[in-house]
Write an enzyme that holds these catalytic residues in place. Structure first.
Site, PDB file in Angstrom:
ATOM      1  N   HIS A   1       0.822  -1.214   0.000  1.00 23.38           N
ATOM      2  CA  HIS A   1       0.000   0.000   0.000  1.00 23.38           C
ATOM      3  C   HIS A   1       0.856   1.263   0.000  1.00 23.38           C
ATOM      4  CE1 HIS A   1      -3.272   2.649   1.854  1.00 23.38           C
ATOM      5  NE2 HIS A   1      -3.848   2.126   0.795  1.00 23.38           N
TER       6      HIS A   1
ATOM      7  N   ASP B   1      17.063  10.360  -7.958  1.00 25.17           N
ATOM      8  CA  ASP B   1      18.504  10.580  -7.778  1.00 25.17           C
ATOM      9  C   ASP B   1      18.955  10.511  -6.322  1.00 25.17           C
ATOM     10  OD1 ASP B   1      18.756  10.840 -10.486  1.00 25.17           O
ATOM     11  OD2 ASP B   1      18.864  13.031 -10.482  1.00 25.17           O
TER      12      ASP B   1
ATOM     13  N   LYS C   1      -4.036  10.816   4.882  1.00 26.44           N
ATOM     14  CA  LYS C   1      -3.719  10.110   6.125  1.00 26.44           C
ATOM     15  C   LYS C   1      -2.748  10.980   6.924  1.00 26.44           C
ATOM     16  CE  LYS C   1      -3.999   6.883   2.563  1.00 26.44           C
ATOM     17  NZ  LYS C   1      -5.339   6.516   2.616  1.00 26.44           N
TER      18      LYS C   1
ATOM     19  N   LYS D   1       3.311   4.407  -1.209  1.00 24.54           N
ATOM     20  CA  LYS D   1       3.382   5.328  -2.344  1.00 24.54           C
ATOM     21  C   LYS D   1       4.675   6.119  -2.205  1.00 24.54           C
ATOM     22  CE  LYS D   1      -1.276   4.815  -1.639  1.00 24.54           C
ATOM     23  NZ  LYS D   1      -1.932   4.378  -0.401  1.00 24.54           N
TER      24      LYS D   1
ATOM     25  N   ASP E   1      -0.345  19.672  18.511  1.00 25.98           N
ATOM     26  CA  ASP E   1       0.331  20.725  19.299  1.00 25.98           C
ATOM     27  C   ASP E   1       1.258  21.652  18.510  1.00 25.98           C
ATOM     28  OD1 ASP E   1      -0.968  19.480  21.398  1.00 25.98           O
ATOM     29  OD2 ASP E   1       0.795  18.348  22.035  1.00 25.98           O
TER      30      ASP E   1
ATOM     31  N   HIS F   1      -8.950  11.325   1.223  1.00 19.28           N
ATOM     32  CA  HIS F   1      -8.107  10.132   1.230  1.00 19.28           C
ATOM     33  C   HIS F   1      -6.810  10.368   2.007  1.00 19.28           C
ATOM     34  CE1 HIS F   1      -5.493   7.000  -0.806  1.00 19.28           C
ATOM     35  NE2 HIS F   1      -6.559   6.292  -0.547  1.00 19.28           N
TER      36      HIS F   1
END
Length: 539
Positions: free
Chosen positions: A277, A284, A458, A279, A463, A456
């Site tokens: 899952h 470089d 996450k 991404k 604080d 979508h």
């Protein structure tokens, strides 16, 4: 909980014209006959057939052979006792014990099949061993750790955990950019990809045909022909049936390499649950991206599926990119069984005048060991928040410990807020998510829904100090079953940008859920949530 969106809500679709023959492709709706006779449908039907065969076979045995019925019922009781005494989450145990009580014969056999698989053990051992073998390439910065220990013991405990348990050290953050929308990340991706001179490493759950992928694959092919090393890992369920095979062949013809992680196969195996899952994009060795944005047009709002798609990502520059590079190389070697000269891919040494602001730890989590890194980092964020804790997640299906921590935080005076989608991509997940609303409200947690569409992102922020941005949802799949990645940050320059994004969401784009909203949920929704919560760990 229905809310209207006016035409002036400010969510414009990126109308920039595609730039090449690859980018001109737009994903077309599949005809029913193509869906019926597709490879994906065939595999799913074969899996269902295996499931039905087992059920019928043992139902017949159960009905016609009383002594076998007694045998398997006894075996079912033994299995139930065994499950109760495992170190699994209570919700996971219930998800097995309930069907064991209803269908003891079938469920017993199914459990024994799914929990005794040599192939999964082989893959697990290979991945865990690879992580151990490469720890020496991810050394701790002793001076930085010593300084953190003296100045911020609480932060030191967090980075100590991530280094010891996940194998990823902390870095002084040279530069990190926050992208509040997928469109923003995509524009930066294209810029960095075009600058690539040595290598491009990519690892994505979903690569889907369309304008976004068309523009990216054009650059990958161009760079591969120019001698840039191109490696792409895609998940076998998320991308196996969506990324055009002609593009895979075109990349390979140009000199690049493409690997499919855990191909979706017509066999009953729990390893089918362990998806990649993550991404990640590394260019470089000096620039890295991660976050919630996959490679598909809905993520950049060039294709509207569930209203406006809200997603986020970060771009990291400097030495911390090395953690992301090693994540991809570790996965590559496990899949391909190749060996790598890791030193070729290290980031450029920093200039003497390079300054850093804050601490960053890009980290990965694997479902193939006993350590749940993503879950523990979220728990730490909840338990250490003092003034506020803001969370965005498309799927909120927490375990009991996370709920308890949220309750303690809220009842201790911490301003806890959670944002979920108003328009879901999966109706049953929203049904489950909403089933927690009343519980959260009674704890003192503020719950919001993203009215323009599907969120979508996450993200976790506390604080004005700490943040996590990555791929990890607040659900069982991300916390227990998937390969995931994220970046933990403290006092980095992008923290105010993340805070501003949250404040904009609360003020302009979200509806705050009330007790009355929850009471207005339909009977069907509430009834389904009761059933679904039993099997939540498997969804």
């Amino acid at each position: 909980m229905k809310h209207q969106i006016t035409s002036g809500d400010g969510f414009a679709i990126n109308s920039r014209k595609p730039r090449s023959k690859y980018a001109k492709r737009r994903k077309k709706p599949k005809k029913l006959i193509n869906i019926i006779f597709s490879q994906k449908t065939t595999i799913i039907l074969l899996l269902l057939l295996q499931f039905v065969q087992i059920f019928i076979m043992f139902t017949i045995l159960n009905e016609n052979y009383n002594y076998l019925s007694v045998l398997f019922t006894t075996l079912g009781i033994i299995v139930a006792i065994y499950i109760v005494n495992t170190d699994r989450q209570p919700a996971y145990k219930i998800a097995w014990i309930v069907p064991l009580l209803i269908f003891p014969v079938f469920t017993t056999i199914l459990y024994l099949i799914l929990t005794n698989q040599p192939y999964k053990r082989k893959v697990s051992n290979a991945y865990v061993q690879k992580n151990l073998d490469t720890r020496c390439y991810l050394p701790e910065d002793i001076e930085l750790s010593k300084k953190i220990k003296e100045e911020d013991p609480e932060l030191y405990r967090i980075i100590r955990y991530l280094d010891d348990s996940a194998g990823f050290p902390a870095y002084g953050c040279e530069d990190v950019t926050y992208f509040p929308l997928g469109e923003d990340k995509f524009a930066a991706m294209l810029t960095e990809l075009r600058k690539a001179e040595k290598f491009i490493f990519m690892e994505y759950f979903i690569v889907d045909d369309g304008e976004m992928w068309g523009e990216i694959v054009d650059i990958l092919i161009e760079k591969a022909f120019a001698g840039v090393e191109v490696r792409l890992i895609v998940d076998g369920m998320g991308s196996q049936f969506t990324m055009p095979m002609k593009d895979k062949k075109a990349i390979e013809k140009a000199g690049g390499k493409v690997l499919i992680f855990n191909k979706f196969r017509p066999m009953m195996s729990t390893i089918q649950n362990n998806r990649d899952h993550r991404k990640i994009l590394v260019v470089d060795g000096n620039v890295g991206f991660t976050g919630g944005v996959n490679i598909a047009d809905e993520y950049i709002n060039r294709l509207i599926r569930f209203g406006h798609w809200k997603d986020t990502a970060i771009m990291i520059r400097g030495q911390a990119v090395w953690n992301l590079t090693m994540m991809i190389l570790q996965m590559w070697e496990v899949i391909s069984h190749e060996t790598t000269d890791y030193e070729k891919y290290r980031p450029t040494p920093p200039d003497e005048n390079t300054t850093s602001q804050g601490i960053i730890v890009p980290y990965s989590d694997t479902p193939l060991d006993s350590e749940k890194i993503g879950r523990m980092v979220y728990m730490t964020m909840i338990n250490t928040a003092k003034n506020y804790l803001y969370i965005t997640t498309p799927y909120f299906i927490p375990d009991n410990e996370i709920l308890t921590s949220l309750e303690l935080a809220a009842k201790s005076g911490v301003d806890v807020r959670i944002i979920t989608p108003h328009i879901p991509d999966k109706w049953y997940i929203q049904c489950l998510t909403r089933s927690y609303y009343m519980e959260l409200l009674n704890m003192g947690v503020r719950v919001y829904e993203y009215v323009p569409g599907f969120i979508h992102a996450k993200n976790c922020l506390s604080d004005d100090k700490r943040a996590v941005v990555g791929t990890i949802n607040f659900d069982y799949r991300s916390l227990y079953l998937h390969f995931e990645d994220a970046a933990f940050m403290q006092d980095t320059a992008c923290i105010p940008d993340i805070k501003a994004d949250f404040e904009d969401l609360f003020k302009n784009k979200c509806h705050r859920i009330t007790h009355e909203d929850v009471r207005q949920l339909s009977f069907a929704s509430r009834f389904m949530s009761v059933i679904l919560r039993i099997f939540a760990p498997m969804l």
